[in-house]
Structures are given as structure tokens and as C-alpha cells.
Design a protein around this motif. Structure first.
Motif, PDB file in Angstrom:
ATOM      1  N   LYS A 145      11.576  -9.707  16.356  1.00 32.31           N
ATOM      2  CA  LYS A 145      10.549 -10.676  16.744  1.00 32.31           C
ATOM      3  C   LYS A 145      10.391 -10.783  18.258  1.00 32.31           C
ATOM      4  N   LYS A 146      11.461 -10.598  18.990  1.00 32.04           N
ATOM      5  CA  LYS A 146      11.369 -10.706  20.449  1.00 32.04           C
ATOM      6  C   LYS A 146      10.511  -9.578  21.019  1.00 32.04           C
ATOM      7  N   ILE A 147      10.754  -8.362  20.529  1.00 27.49           N
ATOM      8  CA  ILE A 147       9.962  -7.226  21.007  1.00 27.49           C
ATOM      9  C   ILE A 147       8.500  -7.426  20.668  1.00 27.49           C
ATOM     10  N   PHE A 148       8.222  -7.856  19.452  1.00 28.64           N
ATOM     11  CA  PHE A 148       6.834  -8.084  19.041  1.00 28.64           C
ATOM     12  C   PHE A 148       6.202  -9.172  19.902  1.00 28.64           C
ATOM     13  N   SER A 149       6.927 -10.247  20.148  1.00 29.18           N
ATOM     14  CA  SER A 149       6.392 -11.354  20.932  1.00 29.18           C
ATOM     15  C   SER A 149       6.123 -10.927  22.370  1.00 29.18           C
ATOM     16  N   ASP A 150       7.078 -10.202  22.951  1.00 34.47           N
ATOM     17  CA  ASP A 150       6.932  -9.753  24.334  1.00 34.47           C
ATOM     18  C   ASP A 150       5.709  -8.850  24.510  1.00 34.47           C
ATOM     19  N   LEU A 151       5.372  -8.093  23.448  1.00 33.52           N
ATOM     20  CA  LEU A 151       4.254  -7.151  23.525  1.00 33.52           C
ATOM     21  C   LEU A 151       2.966  -7.728  22.930  1.00 33.52           C
ATOM     22  N   GLY A 152       3.036  -8.987  22.480  1.00 31.91           N
ATOM     23  CA  GLY A 152       1.853  -9.616  21.911  1.00 31.91           C
ATOM     24  C   GLY A 152       1.399  -9.006  20.601  1.00 31.91           C
ATOM     25  N   ILE A 153       2.357  -8.560  19.794  1.00 31.83           N
ATOM     26  CA  ILE A 153       2.045  -7.898  18.523  1.00 31.83           C
ATOM     27  C   ILE A 153       2.232  -8.874  17.367  1.00 31.83           C
ATOM     28  N   GLN A 154       1.262  -8.926  16.482  1.00 31.00           N
ATOM     29  CA  GLN A 154       1.361  -9.696  15.246  1.00 31.00           C
ATOM     30  C   GLN A 154       1.824  -8.763  14.125  1.00 31.00           C
ATOM     31  N   ALA A 155       2.418  -9.329  13.094  1.00 31.50           N
ATOM     32  CA  ALA A 155       2.855  -8.511  11.959  1.00 31.50           C
ATOM     33  C   ALA A 155       1.663  -7.751  11.384  1.00 31.50           C
ATOM     34  N   PRO A 156       1.711  -6.424  11.327  1.00 33.09           N
ATOM     35  CA  PRO A 156       0.595  -5.612  10.831  1.00 33.09           C
ATOM     36  C   PRO A 156       0.232  -5.928   9.386  1.00 33.09           C
ATOM     37  N   LYS A 157      -1.071  -5.912   9.100  1.00 35.34           N
ATOM     38  CA  LYS A 157      -1.553  -6.193   7.748  1.00 35.34           C
ATOM     39  C   LYS A 157      -2.292  -5.016   7.137  1.00 35.34           C
ATOM     40  N   THR A 158      -2.443  -3.930   7.876  1.00 39.73           N
ATOM     41  CA  THR A 158      -3.057  -2.705   7.367  1.00 39.73           C
ATOM     42  C   THR A 158      -2.308  -1.519   7.952  1.00 39.73           C
ATOM     43  N   THR A 159      -2.564  -0.338   7.422  1.00 43.50           N
ATOM     44  CA  THR A 159      -1.938   0.860   7.970  1.00 43.50           C
ATOM     45  C   THR A 159      -2.336   1.065   9.428  1.00 43.50           C
ATOM     46  N   GLN A 160      -3.604   0.852   9.745  1.00 43.79           N
ATOM     47  CA  GLN A 160      -4.053   1.046  11.121  1.00 43.79           C
ATOM     48  C   GLN A 160      -3.379   0.061  12.065  1.00 43.79           C
ATOM     49  N   GLU A 161      -3.208  -1.169  11.636  1.00 42.16           N
ATOM     50  CA  GLU A 161      -2.526  -2.153  12.476  1.00 42.16           C
ATOM     51  C   GLU A 161      -1.072  -1.751  12.714  1.00 42.16           C
ATOM     52  N   LEU A 162      -0.458  -1.127  11.718  1.00 44.38           N
ATOM     53  CA  LEU A 162       0.904  -0.633  11.888  1.00 44.38           C
ATOM     54  C   LEU A 162       0.925   0.477  12.937  1.00 44.38           C
ATOM     55  N   MET A 163      -0.058   1.377  12.868  1.00 42.25           N
ATOM     56  CA  MET A 163      -0.155   2.456  13.852  1.00 42.25           C
ATOM     57  C   MET A 163      -0.375   1.881  15.255  1.00 42.25           C
ATOM     58  N   ASP A 164      -1.241   0.876  15.359  1.00 38.10           N
ATOM     59  CA  ASP A 164      -1.537   0.266  16.664  1.00 38.10           C
ATOM     60  C   ASP A 164      -0.289  -0.402  17.246  1.00 38.10           C
ATOM     61  N   ALA A 165       0.457  -1.091  16.386  1.00 41.69           N
ATOM     62  CA  ALA A 165       1.683  -1.744  16.839  1.00 41.69           C
ATOM     63  C   ALA A 165       2.688  -0.703  17.323  1.00 41.69           C
ATOM     64  N   ALA A 166       2.810   0.378  16.571  1.00 41.41           N
ATOM     65  CA  ALA A 166       3.747   1.443  16.946  1.00 41.41           C
ATOM     66  C   ALA A 166       3.385   2.046  18.296  1.00 41.41           C
ATOM     67  N   GLU A 167       2.089   2.187  18.563  1.00 42.10           N
ATOM     68  CA  GLU A 167       1.643   2.757  19.833  1.00 42.10           C
ATOM     69  C   GLU A 167       2.036   1.844  20.999  1.00 42.10           C
ATOM     70  N   LYS A 168       1.846   0.537  20.842  1.00 39.52           N
ATOM     71  CA  LYS A 168       2.233  -0.406  21.893  1.00 39.52           C
ATOM     72  C   LYS A 168       3.737  -0.355  22.146  1.00 39.52           C
ATOM     73  N   ILE A 169       4.491  -0.273  21.087  1.00 37.13           N
ATOM     74  CA  ILE A 169       5.951  -0.255  21.217  1.00 37.13           C
ATOM     75  C   ILE A 169       6.403   1.032  21.909  1.00 37.13           C
ATOM     76  N   LYS A 170       5.811   2.150  21.513  1.00 33.02           N
ATOM     77  CA  LYS A 170       6.161   3.424  22.144  1.00 33.02           C
ATOM     78  C   LYS A 170       5.855   3.391  23.641  1.00 33.02           C
ATOM     79  N   THR A 171       4.693   2.849  23.990  1.00 36.57           N
ATOM     80  CA  THR A 171       4.293   2.758  25.397  1.00 36.57           C
ATOM     81  C   THR A 171       5.268   1.918  26.203  1.00 36.57           C
ATOM     82  N   SER A 172       5.885   0.937  25.552  1.00 39.49           N
ATOM     83  CA  SER A 172       6.837   0.064  26.246  1.00 39.49           C
ATOM     84  C   SER A 172       8.182   0.741  26.484  1.00 39.49           C
ATOM     85  N   GLY A 173       8.375   1.903  25.887  1.00 35.00           N
ATOM     86  CA  GLY A 173       9.627   2.625  26.055  1.00 35.00           C
ATOM     87  C   GLY A 173      10.612   2.457  24.925  1.00 35.00           C
ATOM     88  N   LYS A 174      10.233   1.690  23.885  1.00 37.71           N
ATOM     89  CA  LYS A 174      11.096   1.491  22.717  1.00 37.71           C
ATOM     90  C   LYS A 174      10.714   2.474  21.600  1.00 37.71           C
TER      91      LYS A 174
END
Length: 482
Positions: A203-232
Motif C-alpha cells: 500500500k505504501k508503494i501504491f500510495s507514493d505513486l498515486g496508484i489505485q487498486a486496478p479494476k481491469t487488465t489495462q489498469e493493471l498494466m498501467d500500474a505496473a508501468e508506473k511502478i517500473k518507472t519508479s525503479g521497483k
């Protein structure tokens, strides 16, 4: 919660017996690799307490304990019959709630039968099931058995318990549990209802990156992209343990299968081939996309479940796809690893349209040997285990949802409320494709998934070996009734 009658697919069972045998451990250790026989003869009226240091420890509990248990009333208090009743299991190890469970059972049983002894016949891991089958065949099976798979009931090994008082207390999920019900009869107690799996996130990583729990496959992909960009690392995989690949793939397929609820029946009947189905292919394509974009850990196919759990606990990875034992396992990993604590969240794997199907079923089932010479005594033991005082703490430790209308579970981690909410807002299925195909075909499918995650481009023709295995081994399949 919308229960979908997809011909009774046991979603939790589809993860194979190894899932609960190894993944169920809240200590993050792979118990499934253990085949040690830890049979113990335990007196239910002894005054010696067990230290609980290992799975083979003898747990002796005083019959003078004050625990009140009203789960069984068939036997009169003060019954002076002397006997030893055997209980078989594959998961009763040294976790505190397991140790407490055995003590609670012994205390309650001693009130019914003060001179009885409970012998816990424990074989940790999947080896237990092979031994149990051999014991049933030779007439030497325990009186009371924990089991997985409805085949034990269908083969006549388990006693029909439909008339027992606890049956009327089962909730909707408990009543529809695949492995404890067959041919309109109840053969076992669902010891809590477990989700087939899902995504646990930091939850901390998601909060720090402004990510909400994904509700579709595309939202999951979008969340993963933000996380990757952050270095995680977006999602950590431990595909060296193939059951983790099974858990991820088939849970995701569950949601896509809502667009074709009869897929399993079609494959079994020959109307649809595994290698030609668009939904089956779509999930592979999702994995291929995530691999190509670098959303998985680079060592995804060379590390196992405990190692992937360590990656998640350390904060190196933001998400992990695992079963209901994850909250306890993660807390334990954080403590042992000295990592910074964080809250975890949960969301199910959705399809492109945001539709979600969640598998729900019992992880451990409890039944009575149909040929036991201690039939009433065995029924009494099973009955008392269903009382709230005994089964509720067990469900809590197991990370399971209740299977009874009158049993509530108070979880330590609030994430379990997220899990319950996800179940309530999803279509709950009690089966999936693996219930309609032989194990060999499922193995072929998972072998291909491992290749895709290693970087091999997905080709639908690579599913032909799975179809060939299906054609060869179809006779080994006992599909759920429609």
C-alpha cells in the motif's frame, strides 16, 4: 457475492494439493517438499503441555481445561470407554494456531470421552495423499481424515455425513463447496473457504505513486508501468514452484472465462480445443506483454515461492500473486528479515472489461472413514471441531473465510476485509478449466507459460501438446456434474 454454477469447479483445489501443502504455511516455508511422517499418539487427558517446537511434537492437553465447547452432544459426558482415535492430516505443523487447534480439539474431546486418546497421524506435504489412498485400499486409514479432492468421497472411502447437525449451519459457500459434496450428499466439513488467489500489493508503494487498486487488465498494466518507472519490480514471480504459475494463470483465466462459462464443458466434450480458444490465448498474451515490458522480476523462473515472498516483504517488489495465506506469510517474512513494515492490500485479477470471477472453496476438508470401527466417536470428533471456539481460530490462522452461518472470524490484518469485499462484489466460481482436463494437459499449459515468462514469444500452436495430452489422458478426468 454471486455464486456461479460453473459445474462445481473447485477453484482452490485446481491449484493442486501442493498449494495447500506448501503455500499454506504462514511462515513462508515450502512445506510441500517435506514427506516426513510425523505420526503422534496424543493423550487427550494428559497433564503435559507440548512445546510445539516441531511438527512431530506430542500435544498433550489436560481434560480439566475450562474451554467450553458445545459442538457435539451425541456422546454423554463421563463416557468411560477407552479407545484411541486416529486423525490423519498433511498440514498440522508447528505454527502456533495449528498447535492450539490440536490442544482445543483434545480438550473438548476429553469432556466427551475422558479415557480416549487422539493419535495425530501427520505426514507433511503431498506425500500424505498417496499414503492415504494406500491406507484406504488396505483398510488401515485413520478414523477421521483431513483430505482434498472429491474423489475420496466418490470412491466410497468417506462416510455420508448429511444428517449431522453441523450441515444445516453451512453458509452458501459451504453448501456449494466442491470437495465436500457429491451426488447430493455431504461427506466432509469445509474448514473455511479460501480464495483461489489474487494480487497482494504494497500500500505504501501504491500510495507514493498515486496508484489505485486496478479494476481491469489495462489498469493493471498501467500500474505496473508506473511502478517500473519508479525503479521497483512491479510483480514478483516464483515460477520455480509451478503451482504458483498455476495459481496466477488459472485465476486470471477464471475472469476471462465469464465470457464463456461453459468453456470447461466444451473442452471436455471436444467441442472446443485448448489450442484454438481465444480466452485461453488471451491470458498467455497478457503474460507475454508483461514480460516484454519488464513487469516481472528477471529471475522469475529460477526462484521459488519463499524467495518471491522475500522480494515482496523487502519492498523490492510492489505486487505478488498468491493465496489467502499471504498476510500471515508476509508479516512473518518482514519480522524474520528485519524489513520495514508496511500494510498490504488486495485486489482480484479482472478481465479486460473489469469483470471478476473468484474461486472459492475449502482448502482443508474433514471427513470420516466409512469403515471406521469408531463411527459415532468419529462423528462426535468432527462435530465438536465445527464449534466456533475451535474452528474460528483455525480459519483465522488459515486466512480463510467462514463456511458457517454462525461462525465469525476476527482477522488481525484488515486486508482480509478487502478480500471479503472482493468476494462479495465478484462472481464466485467453484470450478475452472483444470477440473475438465487431465493433469498432463495442465502441466503442458504451465510449461508453456514458463517459457513465455522466460521470454519466448507466445504461439497458439505451442498449446497443441496440451490438447494432445488431453486426448490421450481424457479417461483420467472426472468432470463436475453440469
Amino acid at each position: 457475492m454471486k455464486l456461479k454454477g460453473l459445474s462445481a469447479l473447485a477453484s482452490v483445489l485446481l491449484l493442486t494439493t501442493a498449494v495447500s501443502a506448501c503455500g499454506g504455511s504462514n511462515n513462508g516455508n515450502n512445506q510441500g517438499n517435506s514427506s516426513s511422517d510425523t505420526s503422534t499418539n496424543t493423550s487427550s487427558n494428559s497433564s503435559t503441555n507440548s512445546s510445539g517446537n516441531n511438527a512431530a511434537a506430542t500435544d498433550d492437553t489436560s481434560s480439566n481445561a475450562s474451554t467450553d465447547n458445545s459442538g457435539s452432544n451425541a456422546a454423554a459426558a463421563g463416557n468411560d470407554k477407552e479407545f484411541t482415535i486416529r486423525v490423519g492430516a498433511w498440514f498440522l505443523d508447528d505454527r502456533p494456531y495449528m498447535v492450539q487447534f490440536k490442544k482445543d480439539v483434545e480438550t473438548a474431546y476429553a469432556k466427551l470421552y475422558p479415557k480416549a486418546k487422539i493419535q495425530w497421524d501427520v505426514v507433511l506435504g503431498a506425500t500424505y495423499f498417496d499414503k492415504l489412498k494406500a491406507q484406504f485400499a488396505s483398510g488401515s486409514a485413520p478414523d477421521v481424515v483431513f483430505y482434498q479432492g472429491v474423489d475420496f468421497a466418490k470412491s466410497g472411502n468417506l462416510q455420508d455425513l448429511s444428517a449431522e447437525p453441523w450441515v444445516a449451519r453451512l453458509n452458501t459457500g459451504g453448501q456449494k463447496d466442491f470437495q465436500t459434496h457429491a451426488d447430493g450428499k455431504t461427506f466432509g466439513v469445509p474448514m473455511g473457504l479460501s480464495i483461489g488467489g489474487g494480487v497482494w500489493y504494497n500500500k505504501k508503494i501504491f500510495s507514493d505513486l498515486g496508484i489505485q487498486a486496478p479494476k481491469t487488465t489495462q489498469e493493471l498494466m498501467d500500474a505496473a508501468e508506473k511502478i517500473k518507472t519508479s525503479g521497483k519490480t512491479p510483480i514478483t514471480l516464483g515460477f520455480k514452484d509451478q503451482w504458483t504459475a498455476s495459481l496466477f494463470y488459472f485465476n486470471w483465466l477464471n475472469s476471462y472465462q465469464l465470457n464463456d462459462p461453459t468453456l470447461g464443458q466444451k473442452v471436455y466434450s471436444g467441442e472446443q480445443k485448448i489450442n484454438d480458444d481465444a480466452l485461453i490465448q488471451k491470458v498467455y498474451q497478457n503474460f507475454e506483454q508483461m514480460k516484454s515490458k519488464g513487469y516481472f522480476n528477471k529471475n522469475a523462473i529460477s526462484i521459488d515461492w519463499p524467495q518471491s515472498g522475500q522480494m515482496f516483504a523487502s519492498g523490492e517488489a510492489a505486487m505478488i500473486v498468491q493465496g489467502p495465506w499471504m498476510p500471515g506469510a508476509n508479516a512473518d517474512n518482514i519480522n524474520k528479515g528485519g524489513f520495514e513494515k508496511f500494510d498490504i492490500g488486495y485486489f482480484p485479477l479482472a478481465n479486460d472489461d473489469g469483470k471478476v470471477a473468484m474461486g472459492l472453496g475449502s482448502n482443508e476438508a474433514l471427513g470420516v472413514n466409512a469403515k471406521t470401527e469408531l463411527m459415532q466417536e468419529s462423528k462426535d470428533l468432527v462435530n465438536l471441531i465445527t464449534s466456533a471456539d475451535i474452528i474460528s481460530p483455525f480459519m483465522k490462522g488459515d486466512g480463510a473465510l467462514t463456511s458457517f452461518t454462525d461462525v465469525t472470524v476476527q482477522y488481525d490484518d484488515p486486508v482480509m476485509n478487502d478480500v471479503q469485499a472482493a468476494v462479495d462484489n465478484s462472481t464466485v466460481v467453484t470450478s475452472n478449466l483444470t477440473n475438465f482436463i487431465p493433469a498432463s494437459a495442465a502441466t503442458n499449459m504451465l510449461d508453456l507459460l514458463t517459457k513465455v515468462v522466460s521470454g519466448v514469444k507466445f504461439n497458439a500452436d505451442d498449446l497443441k501438446p496440451a490438447q494432445a495430452s488431453f486426448d490421450k489422458d481424457k479417461a483420467t478426468v472426472s468432470p463436475p456434474a453440469e
